[in-house]
Enzyme design. Structure first.
Site, PDB file in Angstrom:
ATOM      1  N   LYS A 108      17.941  27.743   5.868  1.00 25.57           N
ATOM      2  CA  LYS A 108      17.922  26.283   6.026  1.00 25.57           C
ATOM      3  C   LYS A 108      16.548  25.865   6.535  1.00 25.57           C
ATOM      4  O   LYS A 108      15.927  26.583   7.329  1.00 25.57           O
ATOM      5  CB  LYS A 108      18.975  25.863   7.053  1.00 25.57           C
ATOM      6  CG  LYS A 108      19.465  24.461   6.868  1.00 25.57           C
ATOM      7  CD  LYS A 108      20.566  24.404   5.834  1.00 25.57           C
ATOM      8  CE  LYS A 108      21.170  23.040   5.703  1.00 25.57           C
ATOM      9  NZ  LYS A 108      22.285  23.015   4.752  1.00 25.57           N
TER      10      LYS A 108
ATOM     11  N   GLY B 261      34.169   8.916   1.144  1.00 23.50           N
ATOM     12  CA  GLY B 261      32.772   8.871   0.733  1.00 23.50           C
ATOM     13  C   GLY B 261      32.618   9.519  -0.635  1.00 23.50           C
ATOM     14  O   GLY B 261      33.552   9.513  -1.441  1.00 23.50           O
TER      15      GLY B 261
ATOM     16  N   VAL C 142      32.440  12.646  -1.680  1.00 24.24           N
ATOM     17  CA  VAL C 142      33.339  13.748  -2.026  1.00 24.24           C
ATOM     18  C   VAL C 142      34.805  13.301  -1.954  1.00 24.24           C
ATOM     19  O   VAL C 142      35.584  13.560  -2.877  1.00 24.24           O
ATOM     20  CB  VAL C 142      33.101  14.966  -1.097  1.00 24.24           C
ATOM     21  CG1 VAL C 142      34.100  16.070  -1.417  1.00 24.24           C
ATOM     22  CG2 VAL C 142      31.680  15.484  -1.244  1.00 24.24           C
TER      23      VAL C 142
HETATM   24  P1  NAI Z   1      29.784  10.702   2.790  1.00 26.22           P
HETATM   25  O1  NAI Z   1      28.894  10.329   3.917  1.00 26.22           O
HETATM   26  O2  NAI Z   1      29.521  10.183   1.431  1.00 26.22           O
HETATM   27  O3  NAI Z   1      31.294  10.317   3.168  1.00 26.22           O
HETATM   28  C1  NAI Z   1      31.872  10.485   4.409  1.00 26.22           C
HETATM   29  C2  NAI Z   1      32.935   9.394   4.556  1.00 26.22           C
HETATM   30  O4  NAI Z   1      33.669   9.634   5.741  1.00 26.22           O
HETATM   31  C3  NAI Z   1      32.368   7.983   4.670  1.00 26.22           C
HETATM   32  O5  NAI Z   1      33.030   7.129   3.777  1.00 26.22           O
HETATM   33  C4  NAI Z   1      32.638   7.607   6.115  1.00 26.22           C
HETATM   34  O6  NAI Z   1      32.829   6.229   6.288  1.00 26.22           O
HETATM   35  C5  NAI Z   1      33.894   8.381   6.385  1.00 26.22           C
HETATM   36  N1  NAI Z   1      34.181   8.636   7.781  1.00 26.22           N
HETATM   37  C6  NAI Z   1      33.326   8.878   8.793  1.00 26.22           C
HETATM   38  N2  NAI Z   1      33.991   9.074   9.936  1.00 26.22           N
HETATM   39  C7  NAI Z   1      35.300   8.984   9.634  1.00 26.22           C
HETATM   40  C8  NAI Z   1      36.493   9.110  10.378  1.00 26.22           C
HETATM   41  N3  NAI Z   1      36.488   9.383  11.682  1.00 26.22           N
HETATM   42  N4  NAI Z   1      37.677   8.949   9.737  1.00 26.22           N
HETATM   43  C9  NAI Z   1      37.710   8.672   8.422  1.00 26.22           C
HETATM   44  N5  NAI Z   1      36.606   8.536   7.667  1.00 26.22           N
HETATM   45  C10 NAI Z   1      35.423   8.696   8.258  1.00 26.22           C
HETATM   46  O7  NAI Z   1      29.802  12.307   2.799  1.00 26.22           O
HETATM   47  P2  NAI Z   1      30.238  13.271   1.613  1.00 26.22           P
HETATM   48  O8  NAI Z   1      29.048  13.682   0.842  1.00 26.22           O
HETATM   49  O9  NAI Z   1      31.410  12.693   0.921  1.00 26.22           O
HETATM   50  O10 NAI Z   1      30.697  14.573   2.438  1.00 26.22           O
HETATM   51  C11 NAI Z   1      31.934  14.603   3.110  1.00 26.22           C
HETATM   52  C12 NAI Z   1      32.027  15.871   3.927  1.00 26.22           C
HETATM   53  O11 NAI Z   1      31.916  17.013   3.075  1.00 26.22           O
HETATM   54  C13 NAI Z   1      30.916  16.025   4.973  1.00 26.22           C
HETATM   55  O12 NAI Z   1      31.462  16.669   6.105  1.00 26.22           O
HETATM   56  C14 NAI Z   1      29.920  16.953   4.296  1.00 26.22           C
HETATM   57  O13 NAI Z   1      29.184  17.713   5.231  1.00 26.22           O
HETATM   58  C15 NAI Z   1      30.848  17.857   3.489  1.00 26.22           C
HETATM   59  N6  NAI Z   1      30.200  18.433   2.327  1.00 26.22           N
HETATM   60  C16 NAI Z   1      29.665  17.628   1.357  1.00 26.22           C
HETATM   61  C17 NAI Z   1      29.063  18.174   0.249  1.00 26.22           C
HETATM   62  C18 NAI Z   1      28.515  17.317  -0.859  1.00 26.22           C
HETATM   63  O14 NAI Z   1      28.282  17.843  -1.961  1.00 26.22           O
HETATM   64  N7  NAI Z   1      28.326  16.035  -0.657  1.00 26.22           N
HETATM   65  C19 NAI Z   1      28.953  19.645   0.082  1.00 26.22           C
HETATM   66  C20 NAI Z   1      29.603  20.402   1.137  1.00 26.22           C
HETATM   67  C21 NAI Z   1      30.184  19.799   2.222  1.00 26.22           C
END
Ligand code: NAI
Length: 404
Positions: free
Chosen positions: A74, A234, A236
């Site tokens: 990383k 979000g 994913v």
């Molecule tokens: P994102 O930032 O697009 O979505 C996260 C969502 O969670 C947002 O809509 C946010 O408002 C919501 N959120 C935040 N706190 C919350 C809570 N307490 N309760 C309910 N909703 C809440 O992130 P993304 O890209 O969708 O990633 C989601 C998770 O998956 C993260 O933990 C990320 O580290 C993990 N991840 C993502 C990957 C990717 O390809 N984007 C790959 C591997 C892991």
């Protein structure tokens, strides 16, 4: 370093641009280290080092279990929020100007410090140190761009031991700057990996495949009518809802942003919403954490009413093996996060090797077989699924051979 079994920590400091970064190479037994470049506002150098080590180690295990011929690493850049100014070639400014610049930095949020904030003051007295392009053109050079170029030179010196790409707080334009200096970077503009939707979609697809595999493991034949609680809508989480809804699942959704919940309720017929802080306790078959890490604590583990936990969020268990064992004792099947959410890194690795979207999707579907091995090992050895995943990953690393 010894405790975490780290191979190499590289400190990158470039006084002319102000770059301060750490490249953590955890393990290269399977191949060059592959992991994103994170840009974050750390409170101290120690915090940045700890994060880099933890993230690099996580990549070692994730890449090993995904069968990729890559090790774990990383890159971490900190204080990038300062990089909101421009360096004016040949211009020197006073200490007072410097102080004004620093005061104008504001919150150290990665997005805030990003490419959207280029119009602040000049950086003091660095013109003489500008790379050729900035010095010769006489144009203002963006501080952020210069820092990523400096990082690119560090990567080049590592001669391929580490390949980086997008992560929290970095953009395809940042990767483009690294590419000016080295080929050991991916997710540049125009690549599949730079299309946010594609990477997130592959991550979501892997999670979907993992949910189906977990249901099969518990004897359910199909998703039709099965209730799945998705925390976080979000990139994913929303894509995961699409897959689940198409397969006939009954969705329970939650997000801290009400508009995202509304969009899901409109889009996915039959979906209902839940309190984001209580969705882990929803009466459902599957709980899919797709927001933040650490949602399953010793306390929330007691409140779960699902029989499967399978989601995308990194580091879901706050309490590691202890919490994993408690879930096991309660008869809850836990799909280890780093096995399940590998779709994004599989996509990156496959693209590096020239694969297109169809082949990538096929590779991501392989998460089913990997998860099956984890469940079989856990059952055979009477250990938690997290212990089983770690054990299998370590066995792969000890052979030095990627499994696919
Ligand atoms: P994102 O930032 O697009 O979505 C996260 C969502 O969670 C947002 O809509 C946010 O408002 C919501 N959120 C935040 N706190 C919350 C809570 N307490 N309760 C309910 N909703 C809440 O992130 P993304 O890209 O969708 O990633 C989601 C998770 O998956 C993260 O933990 C990320 O580290 C993990 N991840 C993502 C990957 C990717 O390809 N984007 C790959 C591997 C892991």
């Amino acid at each position: 370093m010894e405790r975490e079994d780290m191979e190499e920590l590289v400190f990158c400091y470039d006084p002319s641009s102000g770059l301060r970064a750490i490249i953590a190479i955890h393990n290269t037994a399977l191949g060059p280290a592959l992991g994103g470049c994170r840009c974050w506002s750390y409170t101290s150098e120690e915090e940045a080092i700890r994060d880099a080590i933890k993230l690099a180690k996580g990549m070692t295990y994730k890449n090993a279990m995904a069968g990729l011929p890559y090790g774990g690493g990383k890159a971490v850049i900190w204080d990038i929020a300062e990089a909101s100014g421009k360096i004016q070639a040949g211009s020197g400014t006073s200490d007072q100007d410097d102080e004004q610049d620093q005061a104008g930095v504001g919150m150290n949020l990665p997005d805030e410090g990003g490419l959207g904030r280029h119009d602040q003051g000049a950086h003091p007295g660095v013109g003489a140190n500008l790379p050729d392009e900035g010095r010769h053109s006489g144009n203002a050079m963006d501080v952020r761009a210069l820092r990523f170029r400096a990082l690119g030179r560090c990567l080049e010196r590592l001669n391929g031991r580490f390949v980086t790409g997008l992560d929290l707080g970095t953009t395809a334009s940042d990767m483009d700057q690294i590419r000016v200096e080295t080929a050991y970077v991916t997710d540049t503009t125009g690549s599949l990996g730079a299309k946010d939707d594609f990477t997130a979609d592959m991550t979501a697809y892997g999670v979907y495949i993992g949910i189906v595999t977990s249901l099969c493991h518990q004897g359910a034949a199909a998703l039709q009518g099965i209730s799945v609680a998705v925390q976080g809508l979000g990139k994913v989480g929303y894509a995961l809802c699409r897959y689940l809804h198409a397969a006939g699942a009954r969705l329970i959704v939650a997000d801290v942003v009400p508009e995202r919940v509304q969009r899901a309720l409109v889009q996915f017929s039959g979906a209902i919403s839940a309190d984001p802080a209580r969705i882990h306790a929803a009466d459902c078959k599957v709980f899919a954490p797709c927001a933040l890490g650490g949602v399953i604590t010793p306390a929330t583990a007691e409140e779960l009413r699902c029989s499967i936990v399978a989601g995308a969020a990194n580091n879901q268990l706050h309490g590691g093996q202890l919490v994993a064992r408690r879930m096991q004792a309660r008869g809850i099947l836990y799909a280890p996060d780093y096995v399940l959410n590998a779709g994004g890194i599989i996509s990156t690795a496959c693209e590096l090797q020239g694969a297109g979207p169809d082949l990538i999707r096929q590779k991501v579907a392989g998460i089913a077989g990997t998860l099956g091995k984890v469940y079989a090992e856990a059952a055979r050895s009477g250990i938690s699924t997290l212990e089983a995943a770690d054990r299998l990953a370590e066995a792969i690393l000890s052979t030095g051979q990627a499994t696919q």
